[in-house]
Design a protein around this motif. Structure first.
Motif, mmCIF file in Angstrom:
data_model
loop_
_atom_site.group_PDB
_atom_site.id
_atom_site.type_symbol
_atom_site.label_atom_id
_atom_site.label_comp_id
_atom_site.label_asym_id
_atom_site.label_seq_id
_atom_site.Cartn_x
_atom_site.Cartn_y
_atom_site.Cartn_z
ATOM 1 N N TYR A 166 64.970 41.932 29.662
ATOM 2 C CA TYR A 166 65.535 42.268 30.979
ATOM 3 C C TYR A 166 65.344 43.756 31.267
ATOM 4 O O TYR A 166 64.891 44.137 32.354
ATOM 5 C CB TYR A 166 67.020 41.882 30.996
ATOM 6 C CG TYR A 166 67.801 42.411 32.174
ATOM 7 C CD1 TYR A 166 67.786 41.739 33.395
ATOM 8 C CD2 TYR A 166 68.564 43.572 32.064
ATOM 9 C CE1 TYR A 166 68.515 42.216 34.473
ATOM 10 C CE2 TYR A 166 69.291 44.051 33.140
ATOM 11 C CZ TYR A 166 69.262 43.383 34.346
ATOM 12 O OH TYR A 166 69.977 43.846 35.422
ATOM 13 N N TYR A 167 65.675 44.602 30.296
ATOM 14 C CA TYR A 167 65.546 46.045 30.516
ATOM 15 C C TYR A 167 64.093 46.506 30.524
ATOM 16 O O TYR A 167 63.729 47.394 31.295
ATOM 17 C CB TYR A 167 66.358 46.821 29.484
ATOM 18 C CG TYR A 167 67.837 46.792 29.781
ATOM 19 C CD1 TYR A 167 68.366 47.473 30.871
ATOM 20 C CD2 TYR A 167 68.719 46.066 28.992
ATOM 21 C CE1 TYR A 167 69.715 47.438 31.168
ATOM 22 C CE2 TYR A 167 70.078 46.024 29.280
ATOM 23 C CZ TYR A 167 70.567 46.716 30.368
ATOM 24 O OH TYR A 167 71.908 46.673 30.669
ATOM 25 N N THR A 168 63.242 45.912 29.697
ATOM 26 C CA THR A 168 61.830 46.336 29.698
ATOM 27 C C THR A 168 61.137 45.918 30.995
ATOM 28 O O THR A 168 60.132 46.521 31.373
ATOM 29 C CB THR A 168 61.028 45.760 28.508
ATOM 30 O OG1 THR A 168 61.000 44.344 28.584
ATOM 31 C CG2 THR A 168 61.608 46.216 27.181
ATOM 32 N N GLN A 169 61.677 44.925 31.682
ATOM 33 C CA GLN A 169 61.105 44.429 32.930
ATOM 34 C C GLN A 169 61.844 44.976 34.147
ATOM 35 O O GLN A 169 61.667 44.482 35.264
ATOM 36 C CB GLN A 169 61.139 42.890 32.943
ATOM 37 C CG GLN A 169 60.325 42.273 31.835
ATOM 38 C CD GLN A 169 60.492 40.770 31.705
ATOM 39 O OE1 GLN A 169 60.096 40.212 30.704
ATOM 40 N NE2 GLN A 169 61.067 40.080 32.697
ATOM 41 N N LEU A 170 62.666 45.990 33.945
ATOM 42 C CA LEU A 170 63.442 46.600 35.028
ATOM 43 C C LEU A 170 64.242 45.568 35.815
ATOM 44 O O LEU A 170 64.392 45.664 37.032
ATOM 45 C CB LEU A 170 62.540 47.409 35.971
ATOM 46 C CG LEU A 170 61.825 48.606 35.344
ATOM 47 C CD1 LEU A 170 60.920 49.294 36.365
ATOM 48 C CD2 LEU A 170 62.805 49.602 34.747
#
Length: 197
Positions: free
Chosen positions: A81-85
């Motif tokens: 989720y965070y790596t994909q903004l």
């Protein structure tokens, strides 16, 4: 004891062990620290990206990242989720963090290279997507034009440039050629080695 068994004291004793020629791995920064560094790089250019692909709500994402417990990022879905903004890698739509955390039926981890071809469960081969997008993709590879849209390609390139995804993951996402016979043979050979290990 050995003298009794072989009749004399041994001149030499050999001990065999398994050994790797690889250097010992140095401790790496935590996932949270890596993400925080990448988010610093993103901050300058995210407004330009938003003009091209739509609102990202980067400040909200960044605040969530700062407050998240590092141990929570061991959960693959949350880390992706965070790596994909906070966006679905196939539809480009915003992922609802509450549904991600509390509803297992809304989002899936998909394998870019289908698991029917290779059992690669690494971050290089996985993306967080809406369940409907995953179902529509099925086992097809390369990804279709419905997924490889210009805005998705621009988004993936941005993630790669900012260090949120690897070059290899980016290449898997944008590839347009089918697997070659050599690649398929390599996948089979790799599976056999992993199975025997």
């Amino acid at each position: 004891e050995l003298k009794k068994i072989i009749g004399c004291a041994p001149a030499k004793i050999f001990v065999e062990t398994t050994r790797s020629n690889q250097e010992k791995k140095k401790p790496t920064d935590s996932r949270k620290k890596q993400l925080e560094l990448a988010y610093k790089a993103v901050k300058k250019d995210v407004k330009e990206l938003e003009k091209e692909i739509g609102v990202i709500n980067f400040d909200v994402l960044n605040d969530r990242l700062i407050s998240v417990e590092p141990s929570k990022l061991k959960a693959k879905k949350l880390y992706l989720y965070y790596t994909q903004l906070g966006r679905c890698m196939y539809s480009g739509e915003t992922i609802d963090i509450t549904q991600l955390l509390f509803d297992n039926n809304k989002y899936d981890i998909d394998h870019i290279y289908p698991q029917s071809k290779i059992k690669d469960d690494s971050f290089t081969n996985t993306v967080l997507v809406k369940r409907e997008s995953n179902a529509a993709k099925t086992d097809r590879y390369p990804l279709g034009s419905d997924i490889q849209t210009p805005s998705n390609r621009r988004f993936w390139k941005f993630l790669k440039e900012k260090g949120l995804i690897t070059d290899e993951k980016y290449n898997r996402l944008v590839r347009t050629e089918e697997f070659s016979d050599e690649e398929l043979s390599g996948f089979i050979a790799r599976q056999l080695v992993e199975t025997s290990q």
